[in-house]
Design a protein around this motif. Sequence first.
Motif, mmCIF file in Angstrom:
data_model
loop_
_atom_site.group_PDB
_atom_site.id
_atom_site.type_symbol
_atom_site.label_atom_id
_atom_site.label_comp_id
_atom_site.label_asym_id
_atom_site.label_seq_id
_atom_site.Cartn_x
_atom_site.Cartn_y
_atom_site.Cartn_z
ATOM 1 N N ARG A 28 -47.823 13.838 -67.963
ATOM 2 C CA ARG A 28 -46.567 13.245 -67.518
ATOM 3 C C ARG A 28 -45.530 13.722 -68.868
ATOM 4 N NH1 ARG A 28 -47.685 7.062 -66.529
ATOM 5 N NH2 ARG A 28 -45.693 7.142 -67.168
ATOM 6 N N THR A 29 -44.252 14.030 -68.264
ATOM 7 C CA THR A 29 -43.296 14.373 -69.498
ATOM 8 C C THR A 29 -42.799 12.783 -69.896
ATOM 9 O OG1 THR A 29 -41.427 14.300 -67.691
ATOM 10 C CG2 THR A 29 -42.620 16.525 -68.350
ATOM 11 N N TRP A 31 -44.422 11.111 -72.044
ATOM 12 C CA TRP A 31 -45.546 10.114 -72.235
ATOM 13 C C TRP A 31 -46.580 10.827 -72.952
ATOM 14 C CZ3 TRP A 31 -46.237 5.006 -71.647
ATOM 15 C CH2 TRP A 31 -47.599 4.584 -71.394
ATOM 16 N N ARG A 37 -56.108 12.724 -70.038
ATOM 17 C CA ARG A 37 -56.651 12.276 -68.688
ATOM 18 C C ARG A 37 -57.516 13.603 -68.200
ATOM 19 N NH1 ARG A 37 -50.763 10.722 -67.210
ATOM 20 N NH2 ARG A 37 -50.612 8.615 -68.053
#
Length: 62
Positions: A28-29, A31, A37
Amino acid sequence: MSHVGAALLRMLADRAGVTGALSAGLARTGWWPVHDRGRVLVDLALMIADRKYQLQPYAERV
């Protein structure tokens, strides 16, 4: 599957690019998670394959 087999499957996932592809796909950008993950999903899949983590106790609660 023995524990050695689980380690070999993890190495295979790394060399085949599965871990990296999952990491890139789930990023995620803006973050910065503590844990990667892609690595977490590969480790979870290997734990299920090695029968260290069973989903049946959770299914019985529902």
